[in-house]
Design a protein around this motif. Structure first.
Motif, PDB file in Angstrom:
ATOM      1  N   ASP A 115       1.123  -1.242  -0.001  1.00  0.00           N
ATOM      2  CA  ASP A 115      -0.101   0.224   0.132  1.00  0.00           C
ATOM      3  C   ASP A 115       0.967   1.194   0.117  1.00  0.00           C
ATOM      4  O   ASP A 115       2.090   1.229   0.193  1.00  0.00           O
ATOM      5  CB  ASP A 115      -0.913  -0.015   1.266  1.00  0.00           C
ATOM      6  CG  ASP A 115      -2.283   0.694   1.014  1.00  0.00           C
ATOM      7  OD1 ASP A 115      -2.362   1.385  -0.076  1.00  0.00           O
ATOM      8  OD2 ASP A 115      -3.045   0.636   1.814  1.00  0.00           O
ATOM      9  N   THR A 116       0.241   2.504  -0.246  1.00  0.00           N
ATOM     10  CA  THR A 116       1.108   3.745  -0.231  1.00  0.00           C
ATOM     11  C   THR A 116       1.237   4.385   0.983  1.00  0.00           C
ATOM     12  O   THR A 116       0.464   4.329   1.699  1.00  0.00           O
ATOM     13  CB  THR A 116       0.175   4.816  -1.042  1.00  0.00           C
ATOM     14  OG1 THR A 116      -0.117   4.096  -2.583  1.00  0.00           O
ATOM     15  CG2 THR A 116       0.996   6.117  -1.442  1.00  0.00           C
ATOM     16  N   ALA A 117       2.645   4.551   1.379  1.00  0.00           N
ATOM     17  CA  ALA A 117       3.031   4.810   2.467  1.00  0.00           C
ATOM     18  C   ALA A 117       2.642   6.406   2.546  1.00  0.00           C
ATOM     19  O   ALA A 117       2.474   7.268   1.552  1.00  0.00           O
ATOM     20  CB  ALA A 117       4.414   4.625   2.778  1.00  0.00           C
ATOM     21  N   TYR A 118       2.836   7.012   3.876  1.00  0.00           N
ATOM     22  CA  TYR A 118       2.504   8.420   3.944  1.00  0.00           C
ATOM     23  C   TYR A 118       3.744   9.202   3.486  1.00  0.00           C
ATOM     24  O   TYR A 118       4.916   8.657   4.001  1.00  0.00           O
ATOM     25  CB  TYR A 118       2.287   9.031   5.613  1.00  0.00           C
ATOM     26  CG  TYR A 118       1.970  10.190   5.856  1.00  0.00           C
ATOM     27  CD1 TYR A 118       0.938  11.022   5.768  1.00  0.00           C
ATOM     28  CD2 TYR A 118       3.246  10.931   6.165  1.00  0.00           C
ATOM     29  CE1 TYR A 118       0.746  12.128   5.981  1.00  0.00           C
ATOM     30  CE2 TYR A 118       3.039  12.272   6.467  1.00  0.00           C
ATOM     31  CZ  TYR A 118       1.783  13.102   6.308  1.00  0.00           C
ATOM     32  OH  TYR A 118       1.850  14.423   6.878  1.00  0.00           O
ATOM     33  N   ARG A 119       3.868  10.147   2.680  1.00  0.00           N
ATOM     34  CA  ARG A 119       4.721  11.287   2.393  1.00  0.00           C
ATOM     35  C   ARG A 119       4.170  12.485   2.213  1.00  0.00           C
ATOM     36  O   ARG A 119       3.225  12.888   2.221  1.00  0.00           O
ATOM     37  CB  ARG A 119       5.157  10.778   0.952  1.00  0.00           C
ATOM     38  CG  ARG A 119       5.973   9.518   0.695  1.00  0.00           C
ATOM     39  CD  ARG A 119       6.498   9.241  -0.324  1.00  0.00           C
ATOM     40  NE  ARG A 119       5.870   9.282  -1.526  1.00  0.00           N
ATOM     41  CZ  ARG A 119       5.013   8.241  -1.977  1.00  0.00           C
ATOM     42  NH1 ARG A 119       5.118   7.149  -1.552  1.00  0.00           N
ATOM     43  NH2 ARG A 119       4.294   8.286  -3.016  1.00  0.00           N
ATOM     44  N   GLN A 120       4.905  13.563   2.721  1.00  0.00           N
ATOM     45  CA  GLN A 120       4.646  14.789   2.804  1.00  0.00           C
ATOM     46  C   GLN A 120       5.776  15.752   2.202  1.00  0.00           C
ATOM     47  O   GLN A 120       7.075  15.477   2.457  1.00  0.00           O
ATOM     48  CB  GLN A 120       4.588  15.190   4.243  1.00  0.00           C
ATOM     49  CG  GLN A 120       4.161  16.806   4.253  1.00  0.00           C
ATOM     50  CD  GLN A 120       3.849  17.029   6.132  1.00  0.00           C
ATOM     51  OE1 GLN A 120       3.391  16.364   6.580  1.00  0.00           O
ATOM     52  NE2 GLN A 120       4.345  18.420   6.257  1.00  0.00           N
ATOM     53  N   ALA A 121       5.611  16.543   1.283  1.00  0.00           N
ATOM     54  CA  ALA A 121       6.507  17.434   0.727  1.00  0.00           C
ATOM     55  C   ALA A 121       5.730  18.914   0.938  1.00  0.00           C
ATOM     56  O   ALA A 121       4.579  19.081   1.308  1.00  0.00           O
ATOM     57  CB  ALA A 121       6.630  17.293  -0.731  1.00  0.00           C
ATOM     58  N   TRP A 122       6.697  19.978   0.839  1.00  0.00           N
ATOM     59  CA  TRP A 122       6.252  21.504   0.917  1.00  0.00           C
ATOM     60  C   TRP A 122       6.059  22.112  -0.463  1.00  0.00           C
ATOM     61  O   TRP A 122       6.920  22.321  -1.404  1.00  0.00           O
ATOM     62  CB  TRP A 122       7.142  22.114   1.804  1.00  0.00           C
ATOM     63  CG  TRP A 122       7.209  21.812   3.074  1.00  0.00           C
ATOM     64  CD1 TRP A 122       8.017  20.875   3.947  1.00  0.00           C
ATOM     65  CD2 TRP A 122       6.020  21.785   4.149  1.00  0.00           C
ATOM     66  NE1 TRP A 122       7.779  20.569   4.993  1.00  0.00           N
ATOM     67  CE2 TRP A 122       6.640  21.138   5.318  1.00  0.00           C
ATOM     68  CE3 TRP A 122       4.941  22.534   4.162  1.00  0.00           C
ATOM     69  CZ2 TRP A 122       5.937  21.012   6.607  1.00  0.00           C
ATOM     70  CZ3 TRP A 122       4.224  22.832   5.276  1.00  0.00           C
ATOM     71  CH2 TRP A 122       4.522  21.854   6.623  1.00  0.00           C
ATOM     72  N   ALA A 123       4.755  22.459  -0.723  1.00  0.00           N
ATOM     73  CA  ALA A 123       4.379  23.022  -1.876  1.00  0.00           C
ATOM     74  C   ALA A 123       4.854  24.701  -1.836  1.00  0.00           C
ATOM     75  O   ALA A 123       5.102  25.364  -2.705  1.00  0.00           O
ATOM     76  CB  ALA A 123       2.807  23.062  -2.356  1.00  0.00           C
TER      77      ALA A 123
END
Length: 209
Positions: free
Chosen positions: A21-29
């Protein structure tokens, strides 16, 4: 004052997900700085990360999406039942001690300490017969402190199919470590995601007035 129990695991990079499954990822826009007054993040995640509500679409190709569902089952009187250490399946005998006069929502605790930071391939699940008996007792929503109401290796998803047949709703990945067995008010509203097969929830329990 009513006490609140937060029964949602933390969601961040490294939060466990079902293998593949898709793991949590965060980037800054956007980031605060010259010419930019705000921070704005971009999230990538499976809707099954953390505490979540499955929609019928998850286990039925013709099922409703999570945004189409009535919210009533996700809010109201609830009973927490302890079946700590039960494995691999929660049978009726494991919850019968607290199954008299059930409210419409039942959450079952199986872990002594829910593993919020790792995937557990040996997770406990519901026996489909237990789901059927809960439905017979008028239960509209079932929840568990593991990642699935079926064993991790199941390809038939027998308990999910009982949920489908009986029209129940389900919550998974709850954290019930600090919640005494008993009756509460559940609040666990899914997002109005109109094409999704599930939604994260911020699940809480409140003591009854």
């Amino acid at each position: 004052m009513q006490r609140i129990w937060d029964i949602s695991p933390p969601v961040a990079a490294g939060s466990p997900v079902f293998p593949g499954d898709t793991a949590y990822r965060q980037a800054w826009a956007a980031s605060i700085g010259p010419g930019c007054p705000v921070n704005v993040s971009t999230l990538t995640l499976s809707p099954h990360v953390g505490a979540h509500a499955d929609a019928p679409l998850h286990y039925d190709p013709a099922g409703q999406t999570i945004g189409q569902l009535d919210l009533t089952p996700y809010l109201g009187p609830c009973r927490v039942i302890h079946a700590i250490g039960v494995h691999p399946l929660v049978q009726w005998e494991h919850i019968a001690h607290a199954a008299t006069g059930l409210p419409p929502r039942v959450l079952v605790r199986t872990y002594q300490h829910m593993p919020v930071d790792r995937w557990d391939p040996a997770l406990a699940a519901f026996a489909p017969e237990t789901i059927a008996r809960l439905a017979d007792a008028g239960v509209q929503l079932v929840g568990i402190d593991t990642a699935s109401i079926d064993p991790a290796e199941s390809k038939t998803l027998d308990s999910h199919q009982v949920i489908r047949q009986r029209g129940l709703r389900v919550l998974e990945n709850l954290v019930l470590d600090d919640v005494p067995e008993g009756d509460y008010e559940l609040i666990a509203l899914p997002l109005k995601l109109m094409t999704a097969d599930a939604s994260p929830v911020r699940a809480i329990l409140r003591s009854l007035p």
